[in-house]
Design an enzyme around this catalytic site. Sequence first.
Site, PDB file in Angstrom:
ATOM      1  N   ASP A   1      61.180   4.006  25.975  1.00 15.89           N
ATOM      2  CA  ASP A   1      62.510   4.391  26.451  1.00 15.89           C
ATOM      3  C   ASP A   1      62.557   4.205  27.969  1.00 15.89           C
ATOM      4  O   ASP A   1      61.890   4.935  28.712  1.00 15.89           O
ATOM      5  CB  ASP A   1      62.792   5.852  26.081  1.00 15.89           C
TER       6      ASP A   1
ATOM      7  N   ASP B   1      63.573   7.320  30.069  1.00 14.33           N
ATOM      8  CA  ASP B   1      62.517   8.340  30.119  1.00 14.33           C
ATOM      9  C   ASP B   1      61.376   7.895  31.026  1.00 14.33           C
ATOM     10  O   ASP B   1      60.804   8.699  31.764  1.00 14.33           O
ATOM     11  CB  ASP B   1      61.966   8.609  28.712  1.00 14.33           C
TER      12      ASP B   1
HETATM   13  N1  URA Z   1      66.481   1.565  24.905  1.00 21.39           N
HETATM   14  C1  URA Z   1      65.264   1.727  25.474  1.00 21.39           C
HETATM   15  O1  URA Z   1      65.122   2.379  26.506  1.00 21.39           O
HETATM   16  N2  URA Z   1      64.186   1.144  24.862  1.00 21.39           N
HETATM   17  C2  URA Z   1      64.309   0.418  23.735  1.00 21.39           C
HETATM   18  O2  URA Z   1      63.300  -0.095  23.245  1.00 21.39           O
HETATM   19  C3  URA Z   1      65.591   0.281  23.163  1.00 21.39           C
HETATM   20  C4  URA Z   1      66.662   0.859  23.763  1.00 21.39           C
END
Ligand code: URA
Length: 212
Positions: free
Chosen positions: A202, A205
């Site tokens: 992510d 994050d």
């Molecule tokens: N958003 C993200 O931050 N990572 C992904 O793999 C897909 C969507």
Amino acid sequence: MRLIDVKHPLVDHKLTTLRRSDTPSAVFRQLVDELVTLLAYEATRDILVDDVEITTPVAKTTGKRLAEPRPIVVPILRAGLGMLDGMTRLLPTAEVGFLGMKRDEVTLEIDTYANRLPEDLSDRQCYVVDPMLATGHTLIDAINFLLEKGARDVTCVCLLAAPEGLKALEEAVGDRANVTVVVAAVDERLNENSYIVPGLGDAGDRLYGIVD
Ligand code: URA
């Protein structure tokens, strides 16, 4: 839609460190910033410039300067913020607009919770920055937003894209506008949670830590 998959050893090197799960947030942020600068160099190849007469210490000559109206950089909140400085460093005259979009992790629907953009985007070159082009839903919504405001020249700068998202974006945009997508890599696929594989996790994050 035009896809530019930037091939450069420095891009590959930085992206590989970015992908590693043991790369700390501070290093991750620094690498995103450096990568964006490299991608922005490719993304701005068609930026509009005017002739300008200047005087050097030796002679008069004709040079180039970024044209009016000013280009606009649109980070998609929140992860796109991590790419903003890298873009504006290369585009010092750019105006910055904001689009706040969040993906519901269950329904995968996109909620647009913030929008700070000029009313009229006709004749503006728009640079949308969002690190992960996964399903494409966020970028499709963002591009539709810009097209409704008159934009016809949109460049999306992403770190990673999934083939599924690129296909969805291409189908959604059709021939309504001149859309270019610039990426550091096109990965294998999406997993069952719509994360890019192998991806980097992510992006929000990893840039900012987890906020519930
Ligand atoms: N958003 C993200 O931050 N990572 C992904 O793999 C897909 C969507």
